[in-house]
Design an enzyme around this catalytic site. Structure first.
Site, PDB file in Angstrom:
ATOM      1  N   ASP A   5      -9.408  -6.839  -4.189  1.00  0.00           N
ATOM      2  CA  ASP A   5      -9.175  -5.884  -4.005  1.00  0.00           C
ATOM      3  C   ASP A   5     -10.089  -4.917  -4.149  1.00  0.00           C
ATOM      4  O   ASP A   5      -9.827  -3.863  -5.061  1.00  0.00           O
ATOM      5  CB  ASP A   5      -7.364  -4.986  -3.996  1.00  0.00           C
ATOM      6  CG  ASP A   5      -6.934  -3.983  -3.223  1.00  0.00           C
ATOM      7  OD1 ASP A   5      -8.132  -3.029  -2.620  1.00  0.00           O
ATOM      8  OD2 ASP A   5      -5.853  -3.285  -3.008  1.00  0.00           O
TER       9      ASP A   5
ATOM     10  N   HIS B 293      -7.128  -6.065  -0.043  1.00  0.00           N
ATOM     11  CA  HIS B 293      -5.904  -5.334  -0.324  1.00  0.00           C
ATOM     12  C   HIS B 293      -4.491  -5.663   0.887  1.00  0.00           C
ATOM     13  O   HIS B 293      -3.951  -5.174   1.059  1.00  0.00           O
ATOM     14  CB  HIS B 293      -6.147  -3.893   0.162  1.00  0.00           C
ATOM     15  CG  HIS B 293      -5.345  -2.953   0.597  1.00  0.00           C
ATOM     16  ND1 HIS B 293      -5.007  -2.356  -0.516  1.00  0.00           N
ATOM     17  CD2 HIS B 293      -4.986  -2.045   1.388  1.00  0.00           C
ATOM     18  CE1 HIS B 293      -4.012  -1.418  -0.801  1.00  0.00           C
ATOM     19  NE2 HIS B 293      -4.142  -1.110   1.221  1.00  0.00           N
TER      20      HIS B 293
ATOM     21  N   SER C 216       1.009  -1.016   0.018  1.00  0.00           N
ATOM     22  CA  SER C 216      -0.138  -0.169  -0.236  1.00  0.00           C
ATOM     23  C   SER C 216       0.945   1.431  -0.109  1.00  0.00           C
ATOM     24  O   SER C 216       1.800   1.296  -0.781  1.00  0.00           O
ATOM     25  CB  SER C 216      -0.282   0.049   1.157  1.00  0.00           C
ATOM     26  OG  SER C 216      -1.939   0.516   1.155  1.00  0.00           O
TER      27      SER C 216
END
Length: 216
Positions: free
Chosen positions: A166, A194, A81
């Site tokens: 995701d 995610h 991320s």
């Protein structure tokens, strides 16, 4: 894979090294060296968020770890991320120390554009997590379109791992980032949300080992 390959794992916004625990255990049980880091003011790191004044200071644990690596040590950096931006900074500073960088459902900046890009999904996720986070969007480093160069950042082998389930950073958004960043290898993990390291840890571990083997 050679025994001197070292995985360094970097968490996403508001997370900590703890988020990688399943992947760390899988890699270690397979005989690989792995370090999961806490960025400044993240996880159990002692700093408070208001004490971290810049994105470079936030990323200092990673920058210091890469700088301290031994000559001949093969580093594979893995960022999740928002952690992809810390990877980019380390790649620009120490390109010849890094064998490959793996962006796991991560922010993937490209040469010629600034890194200070966020999404509503990132902000919503940050509000739900255990420690407050700062994306440092007003930091000059994040606004500098000339920060990342072909000679440094662009010279490091890059792999992007798409999390196909995701719903925070959609598959379309992930593919768009890959298309914008040239010479990036693509891997996919079906069923990964995610939080790839928690939803599909074994599959992610397999991908990481395959990447390290390829660039051994």
């Amino acid at each position: 894979m050679g025994g001197d390959t070292h995985f360094i794992l970097v968490h996403g916004l508001c997370h900590g090294a703890w988020s990688w625990y399943r992947v760390v255990a899988s890699l270690q049980s397979a005989g690989h060296r792995v370090t999961a880091l806490d960025m400044a003011a993240s996880g159990p790191h002692p700093a408070r968020l208001d004490e971290v004044s810049s994105f470079e200071e936030y990323s200092r644990p990673l920058l210091d770890a890469v700088a301290a690596s031994q000559d001949g040590e093969r580093l594979v950096l893995v960022g999740h991320s928002h952690g992809g931006l810390s990877l980019a900074l380390a790649m620009e500073r120490f390109p010849r120390k890094i064998t490959a960088a793996v962006f796991v459902a991560a922010a993937l900046p490209c040469v010629g554009k600034h890194m200070g890009i966020t999404t509503e999904e990132d902000l919503a996720l940050a509000k739900m997590l255990v420690r407050p986070g700062n994306q440092f969007l007003d930091d000059p480093v994040m606004k500098d379109a000339a920060l990342l160069t072909d000679a440094n950042y662009g010279s490091v082998k890059k792999v992007y791992v798409i999390a196909k389930a995701d719903y925070s950073s959609t598959e379309e958004m992930q593919r768009w980032m890959v298309a914008m960043s040239h010479d990036t290898e693509l891997q996919e993990i079906a069923g990964a949300d995610h939080a790839v390291m928690n939803s599909t840890p074994k599959e992610l571990c397999d991908v990481l080992v395959k990447i390290a083997d390829k660039y051994d």
